[in-house]
Design an enzyme around this catalytic site. Structure first.
Site, PDB file in Angstrom:
ATOM      1  N   GLU A 169      -0.438  -4.070  50.547  1.00 55.99           N
ATOM      2  CA  GLU A 169       0.288  -3.149  51.415  1.00 55.99           C
ATOM      3  C   GLU A 169       1.253  -3.971  52.264  1.00 55.99           C
ATOM      4  O   GLU A 169       1.174  -5.203  52.284  1.00 55.99           O
ATOM      5  CB  GLU A 169      -0.694  -2.372  52.306  1.00 55.99           C
ATOM      6  CG  GLU A 169      -1.660  -1.536  51.479  1.00 55.99           C
ATOM      7  CD  GLU A 169      -2.696  -0.786  52.309  1.00 55.99           C
ATOM      8  OE1 GLU A 169      -2.656  -0.891  53.558  1.00 55.99           O
ATOM      9  OE2 GLU A 169      -3.543  -0.120  51.703  1.00 55.99           O
ATOM     10  N   ALA A 221      -0.810  -5.964  54.455  1.00 49.04           N
ATOM     11  CA  ALA A 221      -2.033  -6.491  53.835  1.00 49.04           C
ATOM     12  C   ALA A 221      -1.667  -7.115  52.492  1.00 49.04           C
ATOM     13  O   ALA A 221      -1.768  -6.476  51.444  1.00 49.04           O
ATOM     14  CB  ALA A 221      -3.072  -5.379  53.660  1.00 49.04           C
ATOM     15  N   ALA A 241      -7.308 -12.000  35.748  1.00 46.97           N
ATOM     16  CA  ALA A 241      -5.876 -11.801  35.494  1.00 46.97           C
ATOM     17  C   ALA A 241      -5.032 -13.035  35.833  1.00 46.97           C
ATOM     18  O   ALA A 241      -3.951 -13.211  35.271  1.00 46.97           O
ATOM     19  CB  ALA A 241      -5.374 -10.601  36.296  1.00 46.97           C
ATOM     20  N   ARG A 256      25.008 -32.051  24.339  1.00 45.09           N
ATOM     21  CA  ARG A 256      25.920 -32.466  25.406  1.00 45.09           C
ATOM     22  C   ARG A 256      26.247 -33.959  25.286  1.00 45.09           C
ATOM     23  O   ARG A 256      25.335 -34.794  25.239  1.00 45.09           O
ATOM     24  CB  ARG A 256      25.252 -32.181  26.757  1.00 45.09           C
ATOM     25  CG  ARG A 256      25.973 -32.699  27.966  1.00 45.09           C
ATOM     26  CD  ARG A 256      27.173 -31.874  28.283  1.00 45.09           C
ATOM     27  NE  ARG A 256      27.751 -32.249  29.571  1.00 45.09           N
ATOM     28  CZ  ARG A 256      28.982 -31.911  29.942  1.00 45.09           C
ATOM     29  NH1 ARG A 256      29.750 -31.192  29.132  1.00 45.09           N
ATOM     30  NH2 ARG A 256      29.435 -32.277  31.123  1.00 45.09           N
ATOM     31  N   GLN A 289      18.647 -28.963  36.341  1.00 44.77           N
ATOM     32  CA  GLN A 289      19.288 -30.245  36.664  1.00 44.77           C
ATOM     33  C   GLN A 289      19.888 -30.892  35.411  1.00 44.77           C
ATOM     34  O   GLN A 289      21.000 -31.430  35.452  1.00 44.77           O
ATOM     35  CB  GLN A 289      18.240 -31.182  37.306  1.00 44.77           C
ATOM     36  CG  GLN A 289      18.793 -32.455  37.879  1.00 44.77           C
ATOM     37  CD  GLN A 289      19.632 -32.212  39.141  1.00 44.77           C
ATOM     38  OE1 GLN A 289      19.495 -31.179  39.785  1.00 44.77           O
ATOM     39  NE2 GLN A 289      20.507 -33.145  39.453  1.00 44.77           N
ATOM     40  N   GLY A 300      23.174 -29.698  34.534  1.00 41.07           N
ATOM     41  CA  GLY A 300      24.237 -30.004  35.494  1.00 41.07           C
ATOM     42  C   GLY A 300      24.868 -28.732  36.032  1.00 41.07           C
ATOM     43  O   GLY A 300      24.176 -27.721  36.236  1.00 41.07           O
ATOM     44  N   GLU A 328      -0.119 -12.194  42.540  1.00 45.13           N
ATOM     45  CA  GLU A 328      -1.556 -12.303  42.200  1.00 45.13           C
ATOM     46  C   GLU A 328      -2.222 -13.420  43.016  1.00 45.13           C
ATOM     47  O   GLU A 328      -3.086 -14.154  42.534  1.00 45.13           O
ATOM     48  CB  GLU A 328      -1.758 -12.482  40.697  1.00 45.13           C
ATOM     49  CG  GLU A 328      -1.393 -11.192  39.967  1.00 45.13           C
ATOM     50  CD  GLU A 328      -1.875 -11.100  38.547  1.00 45.13           C
ATOM     51  OE1 GLU A 328      -2.951 -11.658  38.256  1.00 45.13           O
ATOM     52  OE2 GLU A 328      -1.204 -10.443  37.742  1.00 45.13           O
ATOM     53  N   GLY A 329      -1.793 -13.496  44.265  1.00 47.00           N
ATOM     54  CA  GLY A 329      -2.327 -14.491  45.182  1.00 47.00           C
ATOM     55  C   GLY A 329      -1.389 -15.679  45.256  1.00 47.00           C
ATOM     56  O   GLY A 329      -1.130 -16.320  44.238  1.00 47.00           O
ATOM     57  N   THR A 330      -0.852 -15.958  46.441  1.00 48.51           N
ATOM     58  CA  THR A 330       0.030 -17.120  46.600  1.00 48.51           C
ATOM     59  C   THR A 330      -0.748 -18.379  46.206  1.00 48.51           C
ATOM     60  O   THR A 330      -1.985 -18.399  46.194  1.00 48.51           O
ATOM     61  CB  THR A 330       0.459 -17.271  48.068  1.00 48.51           C
ATOM     62  OG1 THR A 330      -0.727 -17.469  48.861  1.00 48.51           O
ATOM     63  CG2 THR A 330       1.208 -16.046  48.577  1.00 48.51           C
TER      64      THR A 330
HETATM   65  N1  CAA Z   1     -15.698 -12.013  42.830  1.00 47.58           N
HETATM   66  C1  CAA Z   1     -16.595 -11.125  43.327  1.00 47.58           C
HETATM   67  N2  CAA Z   1     -16.707 -10.846  44.649  1.00 47.58           N
HETATM   68  C2  CAA Z   1     -15.876 -11.503  45.497  1.00 47.58           C
HETATM   69  C3  CAA Z   1     -14.942 -12.443  45.055  1.00 47.58           C
HETATM   70  C4  CAA Z   1     -14.858 -12.690  43.650  1.00 47.58           C
HETATM   71  N3  CAA Z   1     -13.989 -13.567  43.134  1.00 47.58           N
HETATM   72  N4  CAA Z   1     -14.254 -12.914  46.099  1.00 47.58           N
HETATM   73  C5  CAA Z   1     -14.767 -12.318  47.195  1.00 47.58           C
HETATM   74  N5  CAA Z   1     -15.757 -11.453  46.810  1.00 47.58           N
HETATM   75  C6  CAA Z   1     -16.583 -10.631  47.688  1.00 47.58           C
HETATM   76  C7  CAA Z   1     -17.382 -11.511  48.638  1.00 47.58           C
HETATM   77  O1  CAA Z   1     -18.589 -11.934  48.052  1.00 47.58           O
HETATM   78  C8  CAA Z   1     -17.604 -10.558  49.791  1.00 47.58           C
HETATM   79  O2  CAA Z   1     -18.637  -9.671  49.452  1.00 47.58           O
HETATM   80  P1  CAA Z   1     -19.756  -9.216  50.525  1.00 47.58           P
HETATM   81  O3  CAA Z   1     -19.033  -8.456  51.579  1.00 47.58           O
HETATM   82  O4  CAA Z   1     -20.686  -8.366  49.728  1.00 47.58           O
HETATM   83  O5  CAA Z   1     -20.369 -10.473  51.028  1.00 47.58           O
HETATM   84  C9  CAA Z   1     -16.309  -9.753  49.840  1.00 47.58           C
HETATM   85  O6  CAA Z   1     -15.751  -9.835  48.525  1.00 47.58           O
HETATM   86  C10 CAA Z   1     -15.306 -10.298  50.832  1.00 47.58           C
HETATM   87  O7  CAA Z   1     -15.061 -11.645  50.507  1.00 47.58           O
HETATM   88  P2  CAA Z   1     -14.360 -12.649  51.492  1.00 47.58           P
HETATM   89  O8  CAA Z   1     -15.014 -12.577  52.833  1.00 47.58           O
HETATM   90  O9  CAA Z   1     -14.271 -13.972  50.815  1.00 47.58           O
HETATM   91  O10 CAA Z   1     -12.897 -11.990  51.601  1.00 47.58           O
HETATM   92  P3  CAA Z   1     -11.672 -12.415  52.459  1.00 47.58           P
HETATM   93  O11 CAA Z   1     -11.222 -11.227  53.228  1.00 47.58           O
HETATM   94  O12 CAA Z   1     -11.940 -13.682  53.192  1.00 47.58           O
HETATM   95  O13 CAA Z   1     -10.516 -12.637  51.347  1.00 47.58           O
HETATM   96  C11 CAA Z   1      -9.195 -13.811  49.754  1.00 47.58           C
HETATM   97  C12 CAA Z   1     -10.561 -13.600  50.381  1.00 47.58           C
HETATM   98  C13 CAA Z   1      -9.445 -14.890  48.681  1.00 47.58           C
HETATM   99  C14 CAA Z   1      -8.151 -14.336  50.726  1.00 47.58           C
HETATM  100  C15 CAA Z   1      -8.701 -12.497  49.092  1.00 47.58           C
HETATM  101  O14 CAA Z   1      -8.335 -11.541  50.053  1.00 47.58           O
HETATM  102  C16 CAA Z   1      -7.518 -12.703  48.153  1.00 47.58           C
HETATM  103  O15 CAA Z   1      -7.715 -13.093  46.997  1.00 47.58           O
HETATM  104  N6  CAA Z   1      -6.291 -12.456  48.649  1.00 47.58           N
HETATM  105  C17 CAA Z   1      -5.112 -12.460  47.792  1.00 47.58           C
HETATM  106  C18 CAA Z   1      -4.890 -11.103  47.233  1.00 47.58           C
HETATM  107  C19 CAA Z   1      -3.996 -11.122  46.047  1.00 47.58           C
HETATM  108  O16 CAA Z   1      -4.129 -11.939  45.147  1.00 47.58           O
HETATM  109  N7  CAA Z   1      -3.085 -10.179  46.012  1.00 47.58           N
HETATM  110  C20 CAA Z   1      -2.180 -10.012  44.922  1.00 47.58           C
HETATM  111  C21 CAA Z   1      -2.209  -8.583  44.468  1.00 47.58           C
HETATM  112  S1  CAA Z   1      -1.528  -8.218  42.896  1.00 47.58           S
HETATM  113  C22 CAA Z   1       0.133  -8.545  43.019  1.00 47.58           C
HETATM  114  O17 CAA Z   1       0.485  -9.622  43.346  1.00 47.58           O
HETATM  115  C23 CAA Z   1       1.134  -7.507  42.683  1.00 47.58           C
HETATM  116  C24 CAA Z   1       1.289  -7.221  41.277  1.00 47.58           C
HETATM  117  O18 CAA Z   1       1.427  -6.076  40.909  1.00 47.58           O
HETATM  118  C25 CAA Z   1       1.368  -8.325  40.278  1.00 47.58           C
END
Ligand code: CAA
Length: 394
Positions: A127, A130, A243, A269, A338, A341, A365-367
């Site tokens: 979001e 988020a 993924a 070239r 590069q 050129g 998919e996560g920085t």
């Molecule tokens: N597998 C299973 N469960 C998991 C897990 C995993 N890999 N990672 C975390 N969990 C669970 C934890 O065990 C925890 O569970 P409980 O509450 O039962 O204990 C819960 O999830 C929360 O875990 P964390 O406290 O570790 O979570 P966090 O808030 O600290 O976040 C984070 C961790 C790694 C930063 C995560 O938020 C994250 O991966 N962020 C990046 C998001 C992302 O990749 N977004 C991209 C979206 S897709 C996109 O880019 C667009 C597109 O269309 C291509």
């Protein structure tokens, strides 16, 4: 490809994907990049070739392959066009939540449509406020009578405007953090479901990245993934674990495609009376790039095989391969520009597109900062656990 390391089916799959990429994708890659238009003719060719079912089990209409099969296809597509590679791979991202968290009835209902290419599917997690902190989402899903009403906005939805299905994550139990999030499959055309802003992007321009608006969007309870609330965040994380090697494979394909072009260009070239690939400085650059690409590819395949083996702890390897392959793609595509050129900086040559397409792989998919976080957390957990059972690395 060292053939002994892959099944006959995987080698054939790779060859089919390469042929489709060369015959159908490469000729139209520049046009769709300039026009920022979705390549429907490419989508039809992938569908007709039956390649949307690669990662979907046979009982749900797919080919029964795994993440490695997916990666082989994504690399070949991305070698011709990074945008077309992700336009395809995002269907895996969108359908993995159903595979990891759906009931059998839900799998029967949606996966055959994805596998046949009848329905494209995208993934709605992020979001505006988020992104990396996905757990802080505010999109709300409330059970009202015999349906859920979803309200909120999703951002960075890749493929969202062309997808018939969208996996949407929303808060069902405020105050419960990650345990208060649930996943839903929302069908295009549901009341209250609207596609908003289309992003004007630096790269991957042929695939739409959009905002989704959900305004009292009505969803039947049968579309709640797994049939129970509160598992959405876990399913989203498990999805990303599966993924991210696909993004890494996209990056390997981009790097390889750029190197292919650079090999050709440096062999044609001429400067100082000789082709520039006869200079040792250029040869060393080519050698370094080929080595980095092969190292990234092998890490991607190792991560994919580990996931396909059913190993439970896959987060670290998945993050490692995404981190390494996408940083490699950025470095290799920049170095290839590069080598071209001044011509590399101009749109007359296709090389600059590879550099533009590569950048997003370090972000979505996560920085790559998040990948480091995931890797470090796994390392610290492993160190803290005295009895072994750490995550797979070898
Ligand atoms: N597998 C299973 N469960 C998991 C897990 C995993 N890999 N990672 C975390 N969990 C669970 C934890 O065990 C925890 O569970 P409980 O509450 O039962 O204990 C819960 O999830 C929360 O875990 P964390 O406290 O570790 O979570 P966090 O808030 O600290 O976040 C984070 C961790 C790694 C930063 C995560 O938020 C994250 O991966 N962020 C990046 C998001 C992302 O990749 N977004 C991209 C979206 S897709 C996109 O880019 C667009 C597109 O269309 C291509």
């Amino acid at each position: 490809m060292i053939e002994a390391l892959y099944t006959k089916k995987q080698i054939e799959l790779q060859q089919r994907a390469r042929a489709l990429a060369e015959q159908v994708m490469r000729p139209v890659a520049a046009k769709h990049d300039v026009e920022q238009s979705f390549p429907w003719e490419v989508q039809a060719a992938i569908r007709d070739a039956g390649l949307y079912g690669v990662w979907i089990p046979e009982q749900y209409g797919g080919m029964g392959g795994g993440v490695l099969d997916l990666c082989l296809v994504v690399e070949e597509f991305s070698r011709a066009c990074g945008g077309m590679g992700v336009a395809y791979a995002v269907n895996a991202l969108g359908s993995f939540p159903i595979l990891v968290g759906g009931t059998d009835e839900q799998k029967q209902r949606w996966l055959p449509r994805v596998a046949s290419g009848e329905a494209m599917i995208s993934f709605g997690l992020s979001e505006k406020a988020a992104g990396t902190d996905a757990g802080s989402m505010i999109t709300r899903a409330e059970k009202v009578g015999n349906r859920y009403l979803i309200n909120g906005e999703k951002k960075w939805n890749t493929g969202g405007s062309v997808a018939s299905l969208n996996t949407i994550f929303a808060v069902t139990a405020p105050g419960r953090g990650a345990r208060g999030i649930s996943g839903f499959v929302v069908e295009k055309g549901s009341p209250g479901y609207r596609v908003g802003k289309h992003e004007d992007k630096m790269g991957i321009r042929c695939v739409p990245v959009v905002e989704l608006h959900l305004e009292n969007c009505e969803v039947p309870p049968e579309n709640l993934l797994g049939g129970a609330e509160g598992h959405g965040f876990k399913h989203a994380m498990q999805t990303l674990d599966r993924a991210r090697p696909g993004v890494a494979a996209q990056a390997v394909g981009l790097a390889q495609g750029a190197l292919d072009l650079a090999m050709q260009y440096t062999h044609e070239r001429q400067q100082f009376g000789q082709t520039i690939d006869s200079f040792q400085g250029v040869q060393w650059m080519l050698a370094d790039m080929a080595t980095q690409i092969e190292a990234a590819r092998q890490l991607v395949h190792h991560a994919a095989r580990t996931i396909d083996s059913g190993h439970k702890q896959i987060s670290k390897l998945s993050a490692m391969c995404k981190l390494m392959a996408t940083d490699t793609a950025m470095k290799v595509t920049t170095d290839c520009v590069q080598l071209f050129g001044g011509y590399g900086f101009c749109k007359d040559f296709p090389i600059e597109k590879y550099m533009r397409d590569a950048k997003i792989t370090q972000i979505y998919e996560g920085t790559n900062q998040v990948q480091r976080l995931v890797i470090a957390r796994s390392l610290l957990r492993e160190a803290a656990s005295s009895g072994g059972g750490g995550e797979a690395t070898s």
